[in-house]
Design a protein around this motif. Sequence first.
Motif, PDB file in Angstrom:
ATOM      1  N   LYS A  21       8.899   2.882  10.529  1.00 29.81           N
ATOM      2  CA  LYS A  21       8.477   2.698  11.923  1.00 29.81           C
ATOM      3  C   LYS A  21       8.208   1.216  12.192  1.00 29.81           C
ATOM      4  CE  LYS A  21       4.290   3.387  13.682  1.00 29.81           C
ATOM      5  NZ  LYS A  21       3.027   4.031  14.000  1.00 29.81           N
ATOM      6  N   TYR A  22       7.556   0.558  11.241  1.00 29.38           N
ATOM      7  CA  TYR A  22       7.256  -0.860  11.413  1.00 29.38           C
ATOM      8  C   TYR A  22       8.524  -1.708  11.362  1.00 29.38           C
ATOM      9  CZ  TYR A  22       2.416   0.572  10.729  1.00 29.38           C
ATOM     10  OH  TYR A  22       1.204   1.177  10.852  1.00 29.38           O
ATOM     11  N   LYS A  23       9.484  -1.293  10.533  1.00 29.73           N
ATOM     12  CA  LYS A  23      10.760  -2.011  10.472  1.00 29.73           C
ATOM     13  C   LYS A  23      11.487  -1.911  11.819  1.00 29.73           C
ATOM     14  CE  LYS A  23      11.970  -1.913   5.605  1.00 29.73           C
ATOM     15  NZ  LYS A  23      12.911  -1.435   4.590  1.00 29.73           N
ATOM     16  N   GLU A  24      11.495  -0.707  12.393  1.00 32.26           N
ATOM     17  CA  GLU A  24      12.134  -0.508  13.700  1.00 32.26           C
ATOM     18  C   GLU A  24      11.440  -1.350  14.771  1.00 32.26           C
ATOM     19  OE1 GLU A  24      12.316   3.640  14.679  1.00 32.26           O
ATOM     20  OE2 GLU A  24      13.307   4.133  12.786  1.00 32.26           O
ATOM     21  N   GLU A  25      10.121  -1.377  14.710  1.00 28.84           N
ATOM     22  CA  GLU A  25       9.368  -2.185  15.671  1.00 28.84           C
ATOM     23  C   GLU A  25       9.729  -3.660  15.537  1.00 28.84           C
ATOM     24  OE1 GLU A  25       4.747  -3.417  16.655  1.00 28.84           O
ATOM     25  OE2 GLU A  25       5.139  -1.684  15.387  1.00 28.84           O
ATOM     26  N   LEU A  26       9.861  -4.122  14.302  1.00 27.88           N
ATOM     27  CA  LEU A  26      10.231  -5.518  14.060  1.00 27.88           C
ATOM     28  C   LEU A  26      11.622  -5.819  14.609  1.00 27.88           C
ATOM     29  CD1 LEU A  26       9.470  -8.228  12.792  1.00 27.88           C
ATOM     30  CD2 LEU A  26      10.424  -7.398  10.641  1.00 27.88           C
ATOM     31  N   VAL A  27      12.557  -4.887  14.408  1.00 28.12           N
ATOM     32  CA  VAL A  27      13.921  -5.069  14.930  1.00 28.12           C
ATOM     33  C   VAL A  27      13.896  -5.121  16.459  1.00 28.12           C
ATOM     34  CG1 VAL A  27      16.171  -3.945  15.167  1.00 28.12           C
ATOM     35  CG2 VAL A  27      15.072  -4.078  12.934  1.00 28.12           C
ATOM     36  N   ASN A  28      13.163  -4.205  17.081  1.00 25.68           N
ATOM     37  CA  ASN A  28      13.072  -4.184  18.543  1.00 25.68           C
ATOM     38  C   ASN A  28      12.446  -5.471  19.080  1.00 25.68           C
ATOM     39  OD1 ASN A  28      14.229  -1.653  18.652  1.00 25.68           O
ATOM     40  ND2 ASN A  28      12.281  -0.584  18.701  1.00 25.68           N
ATOM     41  N   LEU A  29      11.397  -5.935  18.422  1.00 22.16           N
ATOM     42  CA  LEU A  29      10.752  -7.177  18.854  1.00 22.16           C
ATOM     43  C   LEU A  29      11.690  -8.376  18.684  1.00 22.16           C
ATOM     44  CD1 LEU A  29       7.160  -6.651  17.421  1.00 22.16           C
ATOM     45  CD2 LEU A  29       7.800  -6.742  19.832  1.00 22.16           C
ATOM     46  N   SER A  30      12.455  -8.367  17.613  1.00 22.41           N
ATOM     47  CA  SER A  30      13.409  -9.462  17.398  1.00 22.41           C
ATOM     48  C   SER A  30      14.481  -9.471  18.495  1.00 22.41           C
ATOM     49  CB  SER A  30      14.065  -9.335  16.019  1.00 22.41           C
ATOM     50  OG  SER A  30      13.103  -9.475  15.010  1.00 22.41           O
TER      51      SER A  30
ATOM     52  N   SER B 227       0.801  -1.228   0.000  1.00 21.42           N
ATOM     53  CA  SER B 227       0.000   0.000   0.000  1.00 21.42           C
ATOM     54  C   SER B 227       0.834   1.279   0.000  1.00 21.42           C
ATOM     55  CB  SER B 227      -0.939  -0.002   1.208  1.00 21.42           C
ATOM     56  OG  SER B 227      -0.179   0.047   2.402  1.00 21.42           O
ATOM     57  N   LEU B 228       2.152   1.134  -0.050  1.00 22.38           N
ATOM     58  CA  LEU B 228       3.063   2.288  -0.045  1.00 22.38           C
ATOM     59  C   LEU B 228       2.856   3.174   1.178  1.00 22.38           C
ATOM     60  CD1 LEU B 228       2.818   3.195  -3.825  1.00 22.38           C
ATOM     61  CD2 LEU B 228       4.546   1.779  -2.714  1.00 22.38           C
ATOM     62  N   ASP B 229       2.725   2.560   2.322  1.00 24.52           N
ATOM     63  CA  ASP B 229       2.510   3.277   3.585  1.00 24.52           C
ATOM     64  C   ASP B 229       3.767   4.066   3.952  1.00 24.52           C
ATOM     65  OD1 ASP B 229       2.003   4.104   6.195  1.00 24.52           O
ATOM     66  OD2 ASP B 229       1.071   2.228   6.773  1.00 24.52           O
ATOM     67  N   PRO B 230       3.630   5.352   4.318  1.00 26.42           N
ATOM     68  CA  PRO B 230       4.804   6.149   4.674  1.00 26.42           C
ATOM     69  C   PRO B 230       5.417   5.762   6.030  1.00 26.42           C
ATOM     70  CG  PRO B 230       2.810   7.435   4.975  1.00 26.42           C
ATOM     71  CD  PRO B 230       2.408   6.131   4.324  1.00 26.42           C
ATOM     72  N   HIS B 231       4.732   4.964   6.823  1.00 29.54           N
ATOM     73  CA  HIS B 231       5.230   4.570   8.140  1.00 29.54           C
ATOM     74  C   HIS B 231       5.979   3.239   8.101  1.00 29.54           C
ATOM     75  CE1 HIS B 231       2.985   7.836   9.870  1.00 29.54           C
ATOM     76  NE2 HIS B 231       1.883   7.398   9.287  1.00 29.54           N
ATOM     77  N   LYS B 232       6.448   2.883   6.940  1.00 23.69           N
ATOM     78  CA  LYS B 232       7.132   1.601   6.756  1.00 23.69           C
ATOM     79  C   LYS B 232       8.364   1.483   7.660  1.00 23.69           C
ATOM     80  CE  LYS B 232       9.310  -1.011   3.032  1.00 23.69           C
ATOM     81  NZ  LYS B 232       9.613  -0.986   1.599  1.00 23.69           N
TER      82      LYS B 232
END
Length: 125
Positions: free
Chosen positions: A33-42, A26-31
């Motif tokens: 932010k989600y990548k950072e969240e994924l890294v933190n969760l990992s 969907s070409l979301d501009p908050h991509k």
Amino acid sequence: KRKARLAGIKRLVRNAEAQLQFCQESLDPHKNKYKEELVNLSRAETDIKDQLGELARRLRKQEEDFKPTEDLLEEMNVDFTPPGLENKELETHRRQILLKLSKAIVGKEQDEVDKEATDLRKLNT
């Protein structure tokens, strides 16, 4: 508790991955932010796995330390429940309670989704 926390984090990681996938489509501009969240969760997942490994090591050591006492109690025909078995029974009981709660929550959500789907079908006809 840490195993439940690890399962929760794994669920959050799967959700974050799904969000990233959706963002790419969907070409979301908050991509980012989600990548950072994924890294933190990992990272959190790795930390909890390390803690679980340390707890498992300490549990094995405690079982080894208790073994002579356990052997002595068995020789004296004393009826007792080994701490490892007692711990596993408590953990199983806790997991059963959590599973019942999860099923109740999922059941309620499923009912809501079914109701919404029925309402949508009524609107379409």
